[in-house]
Write a protein that holds these residues in place. Structure first.
Motif, mmCIF file in Angstrom:
data_model
loop_
_atom_site.group_PDB
_atom_site.id
_atom_site.type_symbol
_atom_site.label_atom_id
_atom_site.label_comp_id
_atom_site.label_asym_id
_atom_site.label_seq_id
_atom_site.Cartn_x
_atom_site.Cartn_y
_atom_site.Cartn_z
ATOM 1 N N SER A 159 36.059 -26.411 -17.227
ATOM 2 C CA SER A 159 35.394 -25.452 -16.113
ATOM 3 C C SER A 159 36.153 -23.822 -16.042
ATOM 4 O O SER A 159 35.689 -22.887 -16.058
ATOM 5 C CB SER A 159 35.225 -25.958 -14.962
ATOM 6 O OG SER A 159 36.409 -26.714 -14.369
ATOM 7 N N ALA A 160 37.646 -24.192 -16.163
ATOM 8 C CA ALA A 160 38.337 -22.810 -16.211
ATOM 9 C C ALA A 160 37.698 -21.880 -17.272
ATOM 10 O O ALA A 160 37.923 -20.593 -17.221
ATOM 11 C CB ALA A 160 39.836 -23.104 -15.977
ATOM 12 N N LEU A 161 37.633 -22.528 -18.435
ATOM 13 C CA LEU A 161 37.189 -21.668 -19.794
ATOM 14 C C LEU A 161 36.017 -21.125 -19.373
ATOM 15 O O LEU A 161 35.663 -19.876 -19.698
ATOM 16 C CB LEU A 161 37.114 -22.508 -21.005
ATOM 17 C CG LEU A 161 38.799 -22.749 -21.489
ATOM 18 C CD1 LEU A 161 38.534 -23.914 -22.580
ATOM 19 C CD2 LEU A 161 39.454 -21.601 -21.945
ATOM 20 N N CYS A 219 39.979 -6.344 -25.042
ATOM 21 C CA CYS A 219 39.528 -7.829 -25.275
ATOM 22 C C CYS A 219 40.390 -8.893 -25.446
ATOM 23 O O CYS A 219 40.186 -10.192 -24.691
ATOM 24 C CB CYS A 219 38.830 -8.029 -26.610
ATOM 25 S SG CYS A 219 37.441 -9.401 -26.736
ATOM 26 N N SER A 220 41.549 -8.528 -25.700
ATOM 27 C CA SER A 220 42.645 -9.664 -25.619
ATOM 28 C C SER A 220 43.071 -10.098 -24.132
ATOM 29 O O SER A 220 43.595 -11.247 -24.233
ATOM 30 C CB SER A 220 43.828 -9.104 -26.312
ATOM 31 O OG SER A 220 44.495 -7.841 -25.955
ATOM 32 N N PHE A 244 44.120 -13.865 -23.685
ATOM 33 C CA PHE A 244 45.403 -14.428 -23.002
ATOM 34 C C PHE A 244 45.096 -15.340 -21.807
ATOM 35 O O PHE A 244 45.938 -16.468 -21.552
ATOM 36 C CB PHE A 244 46.202 -13.283 -22.535
ATOM 37 C CG PHE A 244 46.547 -12.219 -23.407
ATOM 38 C CD1 PHE A 244 46.960 -12.621 -24.846
ATOM 39 C CD2 PHE A 244 46.725 -10.698 -23.131
ATOM 40 C CE1 PHE A 244 47.366 -11.573 -25.708
ATOM 41 C CE2 PHE A 244 47.126 -9.950 -24.140
ATOM 42 C CZ PHE A 244 47.381 -9.991 -25.346
ATOM 43 N N ARG A 245 43.862 -15.096 -21.119
ATOM 44 C CA ARG A 245 43.423 -16.004 -20.111
ATOM 45 C C ARG A 245 42.958 -17.433 -20.828
ATOM 46 O O ARG A 245 43.253 -18.522 -20.092
ATOM 47 C CB ARG A 245 42.368 -15.372 -19.520
ATOM 48 C CG ARG A 245 42.695 -14.380 -18.359
ATOM 49 C CD ARG A 245 41.634 -13.851 -17.724
ATOM 50 N NE ARG A 245 40.748 -14.437 -16.856
ATOM 51 C CZ ARG A 245 39.484 -14.339 -16.536
ATOM 52 N NH1 ARG A 245 38.850 -13.214 -16.703
ATOM 53 N NH2 ARG A 245 39.220 -15.040 -15.572
ATOM 54 N N ASP A 304 46.442 -19.309 -21.606
ATOM 55 C CA ASP A 304 47.096 -19.388 -20.053
ATOM 56 C C ASP A 304 46.024 -20.922 -19.759
ATOM 57 O O ASP A 304 46.746 -21.918 -19.153
ATOM 58 C CB ASP A 304 46.578 -18.724 -19.107
ATOM 59 C CG ASP A 304 47.890 -17.425 -19.366
ATOM 60 O OD1 ASP A 304 48.839 -17.791 -19.853
ATOM 61 O OD2 ASP A 304 47.815 -16.416 -18.581
ATOM 62 N N VAL A 305 45.039 -20.854 -19.926
ATOM 63 C CA VAL A 305 44.129 -22.209 -19.656
ATOM 64 C C VAL A 305 44.546 -23.363 -20.546
ATOM 65 O O VAL A 305 44.884 -24.478 -20.070
ATOM 66 C CB VAL A 305 42.637 -22.014 -19.465
ATOM 67 C CG1 VAL A 305 41.860 -23.273 -19.465
ATOM 68 C CG2 VAL A 305 42.461 -21.031 -18.367
ATOM 69 N N VAL A 306 44.421 -23.206 -21.792
ATOM 70 C CA VAL A 306 44.490 -24.208 -22.938
ATOM 71 C C VAL A 306 46.032 -24.700 -22.754
ATOM 72 O O VAL A 306 46.374 -25.844 -22.891
ATOM 73 C CB VAL A 306 44.035 -23.775 -24.067
ATOM 74 C CG1 VAL A 306 44.228 -25.030 -25.394
ATOM 75 C CG2 VAL A 306 42.490 -23.375 -24.072
ATOM 76 N N ARG A 307 47.025 -23.684 -22.572
ATOM 77 C CA ARG A 307 48.452 -23.980 -22.879
ATOM 78 C C ARG A 307 48.642 -24.785 -24.102
ATOM 79 O O ARG A 307 49.163 -25.996 -23.985
ATOM 80 C CB ARG A 307 49.085 -24.671 -21.541
ATOM 81 C CG ARG A 307 48.691 -23.832 -20.324
ATOM 82 C CD ARG A 307 50.020 -23.921 -19.301
ATOM 83 N NE ARG A 307 49.754 -22.979 -18.479
ATOM 84 C CZ ARG A 307 50.797 -22.237 -17.790
ATOM 85 N NH1 ARG A 307 51.786 -22.890 -17.842
ATOM 86 N NH2 ARG A 307 50.437 -21.197 -17.091
ATOM 87 N N PRO A 308 48.432 -24.259 -25.136
ATOM 88 C CA PRO A 308 48.749 -25.005 -26.296
ATOM 89 C C PRO A 308 50.188 -25.275 -26.308
ATOM 90 O O PRO A 308 51.242 -24.489 -25.864
ATOM 91 C CB PRO A 308 47.981 -24.129 -27.489
ATOM 92 C CG PRO A 308 48.357 -22.873 -26.963
ATOM 93 C CD PRO A 308 47.711 -22.921 -25.522
ATOM 94 N N GLU A 309 50.847 -26.234 -26.999
ATOM 95 C CA GLU A 309 52.139 -26.336 -27.437
ATOM 96 C C GLU A 309 52.569 -25.163 -28.610
ATOM 97 O O GLU A 309 53.699 -24.687 -28.483
ATOM 98 C CB GLU A 309 52.677 -27.374 -27.869
ATOM 99 C CG GLU A 309 52.675 -28.623 -26.571
ATOM 100 C CD GLU A 309 52.655 -30.027 -27.176
ATOM 101 O OE1 GLU A 309 53.672 -30.250 -28.089
ATOM 102 O OE2 GLU A 309 51.776 -30.693 -26.646
ATOM 103 N N VAL A 310 51.685 -24.836 -29.387
ATOM 104 C CA VAL A 310 51.888 -23.960 -30.498
ATOM 105 C C VAL A 310 50.812 -23.084 -30.748
ATOM 106 O O VAL A 310 49.453 -23.689 -30.847
ATOM 107 C CB VAL A 310 52.369 -24.741 -31.735
ATOM 108 C CG1 VAL A 310 52.299 -23.760 -32.920
ATOM 109 C CG2 VAL A 310 53.628 -25.668 -31.811
#
Ligand code: URA
Length: 286
Positions: free
Chosen positions: A100-102, A199-200, A204-205, A208-214
């Motif tokens: 839902s954040a995405l 656009c970036s 970046f948002r 920030d939501v997904v917070r991938p490790e890589v």
């Protein structure tokens, strides 16, 4: 007498410049030439100015004295001014709320007209994949297929990216894929700094939501805007950088690998660094 650059030559020249861009050769200088040999462009002329890209801000155009020699691939381009403080990291979103954040970010994008790219697009290409991905890929911007379907990396470069993901032992649905810009640049040109900087923010948002490790930056444009500085790709590959709190690995763009498959070995070496960081082992080859 000045000659006119016909559309086919101009297209070939743009394609060649893009190819060099993928190699990390992003700055070109025009040497003094005999005025009678100056070529006139049909549309807007290519500016000689060197563009300095500051992270997350609209880059300014800086006039530089032109050196006699062109930039070498292994040459480090020093930042021309100090980088602004890294942007604030948003508070972590609990995994259950990430979809839902995405969706909220996509709603914020809306029917975007924030930059000129909107005039030529068919569909906005928002990020795609798992909201809880451990691995995220960032490309440059949509091509024709992505523009038509509204999904990143669905054309030929996307097929190769799918193969790269499979070689890592992952499924495409397990990773998250996004681009620096969400609208197709005309003729697949590299996004302008103002377009990319605008656009970036949405990219970046999403990070920030997904917070991938890589994070894996695919190509020079993604590397530039994630690192907040422009350097030849060759000097960025093969090691772990950081984007905010996330490990960042830089590799070649799949479109470049389609043009020069000999570099696939190098790209695979980069992906193995990502796999190492994620504790992944490559599946046995079929
Ligand atoms: N190239 C990109 O950089 N992104 C896409 O989505 C497709 C091709």
């Amino acid at each position: 007498m000045a000659r006119t650059l016909d559309a086919a030559t101009r297209k070939a020249l743009e394609e060649r410049l893009r190819f060099y861009g993928e190699l990390g050769l992003t700055e070109f200088y025009r040497r003094p030439v005999d005025p009678s040999l100056i070529v006139e462009c049909e549309s807007e002329p290519i500016d000689d100015a060197v563009i300095s890209i500051a992270p997350h801000t609209v880059a300014e155009v800086v006039e530089e004295p032109r050196p006699e020699t062109s930039v070498q691939e292994d040459q480090t381009i020093p930042p021309r001014k100090p980088f602004p403080a890294a942007p604030q990291v948003a508070a972590a979103v609990p995994p259950a709320d990430r979809v839902s954040a995405l969706r909220l970010i996509r709603e914020d994008v809306g029917d975007c007209t924030r930059c000129a790219l909107h005039t030529g697009r068919t569909k906005i290409v928002f990020g795609d994949g798992s909201a809880q991905a451990r691995l995220m890929f960032v490309g440059e911007g949509p091509g024709a297929d992505e523009d038509a379907q509204g999904i990143p990396f669905v054309g030929r470069a996307g097929q190769l990216l799918n193969n790269m993901i499979a070689a890592m032992g992952l499924k495409r649905e397990e990773v998250y894929i996004a681009n620096v810009v969400m609208c197709r640049p005309p003729g697949n040109r590299t996004p302008e700094p103002a377009e990319a900087n605008t656009c970036s923010q949405f990219l970046f948002r999403q990070i920030d939501v997904v917070r991938p490790e890589v994070l894996v930056a695919l190509g020079a444009t993604a590397a530039t805007y994630l690192l907040g500085q422009r350097q030849p790709l060759a000097g960025l590959r093969g090691r772990v950088h950081g984007f905010r709190e996330t490990k960042l690995i830089v590799t070649y763009h799949p479109a470049f690998l389609l043009r020069d498959p000999r570099q696939k070995k190098e790209a695979w070496a980069d992906l193995q660094i990502a796999m190492h960081e994620l504790g992944l082992k490559a599946p046995p080859r079929a």
